[in-house]
Each structure stands twice: as C-alpha cells, then as structure tokens.
Design an enzyme around this catalytic site. Structure first.
Site, short mmCIF file in Angstrom:
data_model
loop_
_atom_site.label_atom_id
_atom_site.label_comp_id
_atom_site.label_asym_id
_atom_site.label_seq_id
_atom_site.Cartn_x
_atom_site.Cartn_y
_atom_site.Cartn_z
N SER A 143 0.76 -0.92 -0.06
CA SER A 143 0.22 0.05 0.01
C SER A 143 0.75 1.30 -0.06
O SER A 143 1.65 1.61 -1.04
CB SER A 143 -1.04 -0.05 1.10
OG SER A 143 -2.05 0.95 0.88
N HIS B 72 -8.24 -4.76 -0.51
CA HIS B 72 -7.11 -4.14 -0.31
C HIS B 72 -6.09 -5.21 0.56
O HIS B 72 -4.85 -4.87 0.38
CB HIS B 72 -7.35 -2.79 0.45
CG HIS B 72 -6.21 -2.05 0.41
ND1 HIS B 72 -5.27 -1.78 -0.75
CD2 HIS B 72 -5.50 -1.42 1.53
CE1 HIS B 72 -3.97 -1.03 -0.20
NE2 HIS B 72 -4.29 -1.00 1.21
#
Length: 703
Positions: free
Chosen positions: A559, A674
């Site tokens: 991320s 995610h």
C-alpha cells in the site's frame, strides 16, 4: 519578475504533467475487469506462479504459513459487550469465518463456551455468493440489534443487513443498505444514521458518502431525513453515535481531508451544532457528558493551550476543556478506550507498549493516571474496553514472544491476570531481537528492530528482509501475530525466514505514529522524501554494521509501503537485490483519480496543482522508471477486487518495466480487496510466494 518566472514554470509543469498522462500507453490496464486487462493478468500470474512455486522451498513454506494462519491455538481476541465476549474466527474448517460469542465468565476462565451467531461459509454456500465478512455495528448496551456488512470478494464496498443476536438470524424485512462504501450507526432500535450512495450527486470525489441521513424502521431510504450534507471535494460524511449512561449522542463527521475533520452534534430539533474542536482531532467517545478526543495538533482554547498528541475532555454543557493525558517526546498515545466510569490509554514509550487507567477527580477537575501493570519490552494492545463495564482486555507479544491475553478486573482494584496464551509457532531458541538506531540524511535518529538467530548475526552478511510502512499515522510494531497476519509478523517471519538463516528488520520511519503526530507530519506532502531517506539510512546502517550486503538485502512494503518500495527501486536500486511491492501506489500523477485516491491528498498532495506536482514528480515511481538501470527483479502483487488502491498501479508498473526490458514477478489475486486476499488459505499462499521470492533472490539454494 521572480513571481512571473515561478508562475510560468508552474504552468509549464502542469502542461507537461497533462501531456504525460495522455501519453501513457498502459492506461488500458486501469480497466479493472476488461477482458484484455484480465488476459494480461492471467498470463503474468501463470508465468510468475510457475517460477516461484518451482522453488524447492515453496511447498514447505506454504505448509508453514497454513500452520500459523489456520491454527486453532491462535488467541480468540474479542470485545466485551453486555456480559459476553464477541469474536470473529477463521481456521481451515471455517475459511470465511465465524462470528461467535462466549460468556465473560467462561472466557475469563480460559475456556470460552462459544455460541455461533453467523457461519459465513454456510451463508455464502446457502446464498451462492462470494461473501466476505465486513464490519459489524450493534446497538449498545443490549447488543441485540446489529447491522452486518457483507462484501463481494473482499471489496471495501459492501451491503448491510440487519441481524438479531437473540434469534441468531437476519431480520426479515429489517434494515438493508445496498452495496456502497457506507457508514452506519444505531440511534435506537428503530433508527439508524446512515452515510451511503443515495443516488445522483451523493458521493464525494473520493467515492464516499456526501450525506448522512436518519433512517427510521419501516421507511424507504428515499424517505430518510438529511442530517448533514458535505461538499463534493470533501472526503466523506460519516455517522457516529456514542452512548454515555445509556443516552445516545449523535455526531456527523465531515472529513475535509483524510486527516482534517469537523464534528457536528445532531440536535432533537433537526439542527446540528459544530463542535469547537481543531481540524486535526479524533473523537474517541463520551464519558459523563464530555467528548473525549485525541489531538493531532496544538489546540488553543479559552486562553489554554493543549499540546499535540494529547487526550482532552470537552464538556458539552459547560463548554470547558480539560487535559486528560499528554505524551512525552519519546511517547505516542495509540489507543483510547472509554469504560463505564474511566478511560484507558495504551501508549508507546520508544516504541515499547504501556497502558494507564485515568479517573476524573470531580472536585479538582483533573484526571489521575494509574499504571496498568502489564509485561514490558513488547507490544501492548488494548483489545476491549467499555461494553457496560470498566473491565478491559489487553494482549502482549513481541517478535519472539507469542501472544498472551490479560484480563484487567476493575472490581478487584485493577487486578491483572493472564487468562490465555498462544503456544509458540516455531522454536525461537537462539533467536535475538535488538532495537537499534540509524541516522537519517537530516540527522534524525530513526529506530529499527532486528530479529535473527544470534549465530547468524555474529557471522554477518546474511539474507535480510527490511520492512516499513511509513505513513497515515500507522506505527510499525514488533508483533508476533495479528489478524490479518503479514510476512513481517514474528510468527510467520520466524518460521519461514529466520529459522532458514534470514534476518528480519522492522523500520520505524517517519510517516508513522511511533513518536506521535509530529513523526507523521514530518513526512507529509513536500517532505515525503524524509520517509524514503529514513529507510535508506537503515539499509545503509545494516550494510555498514555487517548484518548484510546489497547482494543479500531485500525490502518489503504494501500500500503506502508499496510506494516506498517504488521510490527505493528508482532512487537506490544499488542497495537492494529484491523488492516485494504489494498493492502499491505507484502512478502518483493519477492516484487521486483512481478509486479512493482523492481522499489521500492530505498525505501526498494534489498532483493537479502544479506547485504540488513539482515535489510529487520528484519521487513518483511510475514516471521515474527508466531504461538501462540496474533494477533488481521485483515482485508486484495486487488484487482485482481492491477498490481502495487501484490494481492499475501495480499492473502499469509491471507493464512499463516489461516494455523497458526488465524481468519481474507479478501476482494478482482475482479477489481479496485491499488486503490482497479473501481468506486464510489465500493469505497463506501469497505469503509463501513472497518468502519463496526472497529465498530465490537472496539465499543459497540449500538454505
């Protein structure tokens, strides 16, 4: 004249930025579900998976990952609510998981009498849907009426359905919120505050709700009364309801940016009152008519100054503020729990965990702290507080110390008792953990943890994996295990890497919260390079002290940490032989146009503003990739279902490297959100791929 030249340069930079975006030959990979893009993904997956699975260590690593991630011996952490402990659990028999509860008495005795509320595997099979459990919001104090979020494949977006914990069934004809990135809060058993996609013009540019409405039982969503509507360029309008002595306090949070927020108290007459809190503040709850909040900036209020990083109580009736607790320069307040009559705060002291309980002296108007006697030199986590009691649950762990769970009994003078612990997932005999400090480019001392077999450290020049995140106020802590687990956690790293002769390094670079909000703010926007420099300084320290060498040093981040990896790839490829780049931000010229990216401009800046693109362009990895560089063979991974960080970042980065003539590995899970995975089996597989990659790139074949 200087102003004219600056404006001309900015205009030129903006025009060049727009031209670069239009010239991008890989924009088609941003079409997430297009046949062409998915064919490319499948081809890359097949090539990379075959090569990594062929490593002779892969099968053993997969079994090791599964042994940790699906172990029945993991701690069943949960929250105390109305005399019960609620827990979400996944193992090899319950891949999607169970939502369950046990009485506090049985849980405290270390033998929970689990009662299953929702079996998500059975639910998905019964409804023939790829359900992944999302959030659960229940009405306190009874905890009977609940809203349960269900996500298709693990996306951030989900639908919400009403569930009753007495009947253990979804409520027929109950509250229902269609799929969106929604926020839900209970006012009473017949009323919700909801922020969701209400239709045309109801979402911000970040893809979140612009409007919070009051939804009453039996009414359609189109009949709901508006409580607050925010601007399209805000991040979100979010409903929050706190209870204090049974009374609900209804708030709507207006997120002006990812970090800047205004809070509005909803009144009975339908109006709202804006609280006089600073923009960089986070409400933690209510106690005795006081709003308890955490300050991320200095607050000057009524001739008093409240320091950054402090917890403050604001009396709604008298409009007065009181300091609850401040943090020293080497401390960071991490968690605030509101009990029935007290506040519990968990904080870091040079990245080591500690906790206190605070009680208010009504005569003096001051808050008195009593330390909670927990183990030292490790990670202390506040697992549960509140739920109609002053009792609390804490966990303690370190890279080599398995999780233990402690019950803090408010009724026995704060007695602290260990009630559960986890057996070790690997033999840590001979494994040492040290905290060291490196000096960054600007002279800042940056801490890091190093974990290895003592004999390996003494011999030196060992295969080393260095991890960091460095953003969004998220601290990197030396945990043993946490759900969802990651490769840098002690249980997985110890079993899969350290026991094979590898070294693990955790880097506490700026951008996180290790030393409070100031540590985060030091790396915001135009100062992003400081986070990269901190990581590089630690890498150089590892090499200079003989721990490893550039030929044996790898790095891992996901991320925001994936952006960090991209910066390392393009700025210092000479330092690293392997880079694991997970669900990354990479094209920082377009990040604010992809999914939730616009909500992060408070962290990185706005690339559409020439002055801000000027500093973003200095590190944006996608634009910085060039031919004829000594780049290592990197691993990219992402998820098709990631609706937070667009999979196009990883796809385009890999495609550009391919076009420039570089070899790479690429893995994209077709589901998983995610997190990159939708269940423990998928997580075990990807973790094995990651460590097989590092073994291939950094270790000898017989290690």
């Amino acid at each position: 004249m200087i102003r004219f030249l600056f404006c001309a340069a900015a205009a030129s930079l903006a025009a060049n930025s727009a031209s670069l975006a239009q010239d991008d030959p890989f924009l088609w990979l941003e079409e997430v579900e297009s046949e062409k893009a998915l064919d490319w993904v499948k081809a890359q997956n097949a090539r990379s998976q075959a090569e990594l699975e062929a490593d002779p260590r892969f099968d053993a690593m997969l079994e090791e990952a599964l042994s940790v991630l699906t172990s029945q011996a993991r701690l069943p952490l949960g929250e105390i609510q109305n005399g019960a402990v609620y827990n979400f659990w996944q193992d090899d028999d319950h891949v999607r998981g169970l939502w369950r509860r046990a009485s506090v008495e049985s849980y405290r005795a270390g033998e929970p009498d689990w009662e299953i509320l929702i079996d998500f595997d059975a639910l998905a099979a019964r409804e023939d849907r790829n359900w992944v459990r999302g959030a659960t919001v229940c009405l306190s104090p009874a905890y009977v009426h609940c809203m349960v979020e269900l996500s298709d494949g693990g996306k951030d977006a989900g639908l919400w359905r009403e569930f009753n914990t007495q009947t253990k069934e979804f409520v027929e004809g109950g509250f229902f919120i269609p799929e969106a990135k929604s926020g839900v809060a209970w006012v009473d058993s017949d009323t919700l505050l909801v922020g969701t996609d209400w239709g045309e013009n109801s979402l911000t540019s970040s893809g979140y709700a612009r409007e919070v409405r009051r939804v009453r039982r039996g009414d359609g969503l189109d009949e709901a009364q508006t409580v607050l509507r925010v601007n399209e360029d805000d991040v979100a309008a979010t409903p929050v309801v706190y209870r204090d002595g049974g009374a609900p306090y209804e708030f709507v949070q207006r997120g002006q940016s990812f970090f800047e927020r205004e809070f509005f108290l909803a009144q009975d007459d339908g109006n709202t009152t804006k609280l006089p809190l600073p923009l960089n503040a986070d409400i933690q709850g209510m106690l005795d008519g006081r709003v308890i909040f955490f300050l991320r900036e200095v607050w000057n209020f009524k001739e008093e100054t409240y320091p950054q990083g402090a917890v403050v109580a604001y009396d709604l009736e008298n409009e007065r503020a009181e300091l609850v607790m401040s943090a020293a320069d080497n401390e960071s307040i991490e968690s605030v729990g509101i009990g029935k009559s007290s506040i519990i705060i968990q904080y870091l002291d040079d990245v080591s965990g500690a906790a206190v309980r605070l009680m208010r002296d009504p005569e003096q108007g001051t808050w008195n702290a009593a330390p909670i006697p927990l183990p030292e030199n490790g990670v202390v986590s506040l697992v549960s507080s509140g739920g109609g009691t002053d009792d609390a649950l804490f966990s303690f762990e370190s890279l080599t110390t398995p999780d233990s769970l402690y019950f803090v009994d408010a009724g026995k003078d704060g007695e602290v008792r260990k009630i559960m612990d986890t057996p070790p997932f690997y033999d840590a005999t001979g494994v040492v953990v040290e905290q060291r400090f490196a000096t960054s480019a600007d002279g800042t001392k940056v801490p890091y943890y190093i974990m290895a077999q003592d004999s390996v450290l003494k011999e030196g020049d060992a295969p080393t994996v260095q991890y960091a995140y460095g953003g969004f106020l998220s601290a990197t802590l030396p945990v043993y295990y946490s759900d969802p687990s990651r490769p840098q956690h002690g249980a997985l790293a110890g079993l899969m890497w350290v026991k094979r002769g590898g070294v693990l390094v955790l880097s506490n670079i700026r951008g996180g919260s290790e030393y409070g909000p100031r540590w985060h703010q030091a790396a915001l926007k135009e100062n992003r390079q400081r986070a990269f420099n901190d990581f590089i300084a630690i890498s150089e320290d590892l090499i200079e002290t003989g721990v490893t060498s550039p030929e044996k040093l790898g790095a891992i981040g996901r991320s925001n940490g994936g952006l960090l990896m991209g910066a390392l790839l393009t700025q210092r490829p000479d330092l690293y032989a392997a880079l694991d780049i997970g669900v990354p931000l990479f094209d920082m010229q377009r990040y604010n146009k992809l999914l939730a990216g616009a909500s992060w401009m408070g962290e990185y800046g706005n690339p559409d503003i020439p002055e801000e693109w000027a500093y973003i362009s200095e590190y944006s990895p996608y634009q910085k990739l060039e031919a004829d560089k000594n780049y290592p063979k990197v691993l990219f991974y992402t998820s098709t279902k990631d609706d937070r960080v667009h999979p196009g970042h990883a796809r385009k980065a890999a495609a550009k490297m391919d076009a420039l003539g570089y070899d790479f590995f690429y893995y994209e899970n077709i589901e998983g959100g995610h997190g990159g995975t939708a269940n423990q089996d998928q997580l075990a597989y990807r973790t094995a791929l990651e460590y097989a990659y590092f073994a291939t790139m950094l270790m000898e074949a017989d290690q």
